[in-house]
Design a protein around this motif. Structure first.
Motif, short mmCIF file in Angstrom:
data_model
loop_
_atom_site.label_atom_id
_atom_site.label_comp_id
_atom_site.label_asym_id
_atom_site.label_seq_id
_atom_site.Cartn_x
_atom_site.Cartn_y
_atom_site.Cartn_z
N THR A 1 0.85 -1.19 0.00
CA THR A 1 0.00 0.00 0.00
C THR A 1 0.88 1.24 0.00
O THR A 1 2.02 1.18 0.49
CB THR A 1 -0.93 0.00 1.23
N PRO A 2 0.43 2.36 -0.56
CA PRO A 2 1.27 3.56 -0.58
C PRO A 2 1.57 4.08 0.82
O PRO A 2 0.65 4.35 1.60
CB PRO A 2 0.42 4.57 -1.37
N VAL A 3 2.84 4.19 1.14
CA VAL A 3 3.31 4.77 2.40
C VAL A 3 4.07 6.05 2.07
O VAL A 3 4.95 6.05 1.21
CB VAL A 3 4.22 3.80 3.17
N VAL A 4 3.71 7.14 2.75
CA VAL A 4 4.37 8.42 2.52
C VAL A 4 5.05 8.86 3.81
O VAL A 4 4.37 9.20 4.78
CB VAL A 4 3.37 9.50 2.06
N PRO A 5 6.39 8.85 3.87
CA PRO A 5 7.06 9.44 5.03
C PRO A 5 6.83 10.95 5.05
O PRO A 5 6.91 11.62 4.01
CB PRO A 5 8.55 9.13 4.77
N VAL A 6 6.52 11.49 6.23
CA VAL A 6 6.21 12.91 6.37
C VAL A 6 7.03 13.46 7.52
O VAL A 6 6.95 12.94 8.64
CB VAL A 6 4.71 13.13 6.64
N ARG B 1 11.91 1.58 1.49
CA ARG B 1 12.33 2.49 0.43
C ARG B 1 12.71 1.69 -0.83
O ARG B 1 13.05 0.51 -0.71
CB ARG B 1 13.50 3.36 0.90
N PRO B 2 12.70 2.30 -2.00
CA PRO B 2 12.40 3.72 -2.24
C PRO B 2 10.90 3.99 -2.20
O PRO B 2 10.10 3.16 -2.64
CB PRO B 2 12.97 3.96 -3.64
N PHE B 3 10.53 5.17 -1.67
CA PHE B 3 9.14 5.58 -1.61
C PHE B 3 8.85 6.48 -2.80
O PHE B 3 9.64 7.37 -3.12
CB PHE B 3 8.85 6.32 -0.29
N ARG B 4 7.72 6.26 -3.43
CA ARG B 4 7.38 7.10 -4.57
C ARG B 4 7.26 8.56 -4.17
O ARG B 4 7.73 9.45 -4.88
CB ARG B 4 6.07 6.62 -5.21
N PHE B 5 6.61 8.82 -3.03
CA PHE B 5 6.46 10.19 -2.54
C PHE B 5 6.98 10.27 -1.11
O PHE B 5 6.85 9.34 -0.31
CB PHE B 5 4.99 10.62 -2.54
N CYS C 1 9.21 13.41 -5.30
CA CYS C 1 8.58 12.40 -6.16
C CYS C 1 9.70 11.58 -6.79
O CYS C 1 10.53 12.12 -7.53
CB CYS C 1 7.73 13.07 -7.23
N ASP C 2 9.73 10.30 -6.45
CA ASP C 2 10.81 9.41 -6.90
C ASP C 2 12.17 10.01 -6.57
O ASP C 2 13.12 9.94 -7.36
CB ASP C 2 10.69 9.13 -8.40
N THR D 1 2.03 23.23 5.75
CA THR D 1 1.44 22.18 6.59
C THR D 1 1.64 20.81 5.97
O THR D 1 1.70 20.67 4.74
CB THR D 1 -0.07 22.40 6.80
N LYS D 2 1.73 19.83 6.81
CA LYS D 2 1.83 18.46 6.34
C LYS D 2 0.52 18.03 5.65
O LYS D 2 0.55 17.29 4.66
CB LYS D 2 2.15 17.52 7.50
N SER D 3 -0.60 18.48 6.17
CA SER D 3 -1.89 18.05 5.62
C SER D 3 -2.07 18.48 4.17
O SER D 3 -2.59 17.73 3.35
CB SER D 3 -3.04 18.57 6.48
N ALA D 4 -1.64 19.70 3.84
CA ALA D 4 -1.79 20.18 2.46
C ALA D 4 -0.95 19.35 1.51
O ALA D 4 -1.39 19.00 0.40
CB ALA D 4 -1.40 21.65 2.38
N ALA D 5 0.26 19.01 1.92
CA ALA D 5 1.13 18.20 1.07
C ALA D 5 0.57 16.79 0.89
O ALA D 5 0.60 16.24 -0.23
CB ALA D 5 2.54 18.15 1.64
N ILE D 6 0.03 16.21 1.96
CA ILE D 6 -0.56 14.87 1.84
C ILE D 6 -1.79 14.90 0.95
O ILE D 6 -2.02 13.97 0.15
CB ILE D 6 -0.89 14.32 3.24
#
Length: 292
Positions: free
Chosen positions: A57-62, A78-82, A93-94, A186-191
């Motif tokens: 599933t997509p995991v995004v480190p923030v 890793r590597p994480f797409r985002f 991104c990549d 903010t983190k929320s806007a980027a997510i």
């Protein structure tokens, strides 16, 4: 239906030796080296759980870390797409900086906040070496202090906050670090932007929930905007008693909370295999957890 997982790193997913809540044990895995010394750790169970989770599933480190600080971490999966760094100031991104996101964000910051140079100049009039160990400007975007909390003036945070808020800045203290952040960062806007892109290219279904984890004030907006959220039983949010409807809180603190968060992610990811709760020694999450 799958899910997007957005997770803070320091003191949520990875832990310095001072944040472990126990000395590094035989199960500790170093995931960051700085100046030729081990800096951040996960447990082997956590490493295995994050690797398995990121595979399905997509995991995004923030993180509030800058890109260079983030890239020091050998994060499992890793590597994480985002990835989101600089508290949402940059989307990677990549592994490459998204210049369009950064340009749009800088325009919003100019509209809503006084310049960083003005904030920094005011800050320097309020501090001295008796309690401030370092002053930093990060990514040409925000400022932070490293302080001696025992010597920090009791009224500093409130006083500086009074100056910052009407000028479009927010102030947050996380342990020895005090951050000043433009309100538009903010983190929320980027997510939300990452989620939009994943849905647009078919990597994420339109009804996929966002699951988020974090421990500090700078994570609060991300937790509030997520469909489901969890925080550890330590950190700035826990110390202040912060909560929102449906919020899950780990049973344990320190590095063990990272394991528990990963098990919670796995249990609440639609169509995922059932995690091995026995191996992690945590309660089985309630599948009917509260909706927000």
């Amino acid at each position: 239906m799958n899910a997007l997982i957005a997770t803070d790193l320091d003191r949520t997913m990875i832990y310095s030796e001072s944040a472990l809540a126990a000395p590094p044990g035989p199960d500790s895995v170093c995931v960051e080296i700085y100046r030729d010394a081990p800096l951040s750790f996960m447990t082997q169970s956590g490493v295995d759980a994050l690797t398995a989770l990121a595979a399905r599933t997509p995991v995004v480190p923030v993180t509030t870390r800058t890109r260079a600080q983030f890239e020091r971490i050998m994060l499992p999966g890793r590597p994480f797409r985002f990835a989101v760094v600089s508290n949402g100031g940059r989307i990677l991104c990549d592994g490459e900086d998204d210049v369009g996101w950064r340009a749009a964000l800088q325009a919003r910051v100019r509209d809503r906040s006084v310049p960083l140079a003005d904030l920094h100049a005011d800050l320097l009039t309020r501090i001295d070496e008796s309690w401030v160990r370092a002053t930093r400007v990060a990514d040409d975007l925000f400022a932070y202090l490293v302080v001696d909390t025992e010597r920090q003036p009791a009224d500093f945070l409130a006083s500086w906050n009074e100056w910052c808020v009407p000028r479009g800045w927010t102030v947050s203290q996380q342990g020895r670090k005090i951050y000043a952040m433009p309100v538009g960062v903010t983190k929320s806007a980027a997510i939300a932007e990452v989620r939009r892109r994943l849905v647009d290219d078919g990597a994420l279904s339109a009804d996929a929930p966002v699951l988020a984890a974090g421990d500090g004030r700078l994570d609060a907006d991300m937790l509030e905007s997520a469909d489901h959220a969890i925080r550890p039983r330590h950190g700035e949010l826990h110390d202040s008693g912060w909560t929102i409807p449906g919020l899950a809180v780990t049973r344990r603190a320190g590095i063990a909370a990272g394991e528990e968060i990963l098990a919670w992610f796995a249990a609440h990811t639609p169509d995922s295999p059932t995690p091995d709760h026995t191996a992690l020694d945590i309660p089985v999450p309630d599948p009917a957890f509260a909706e927000k």
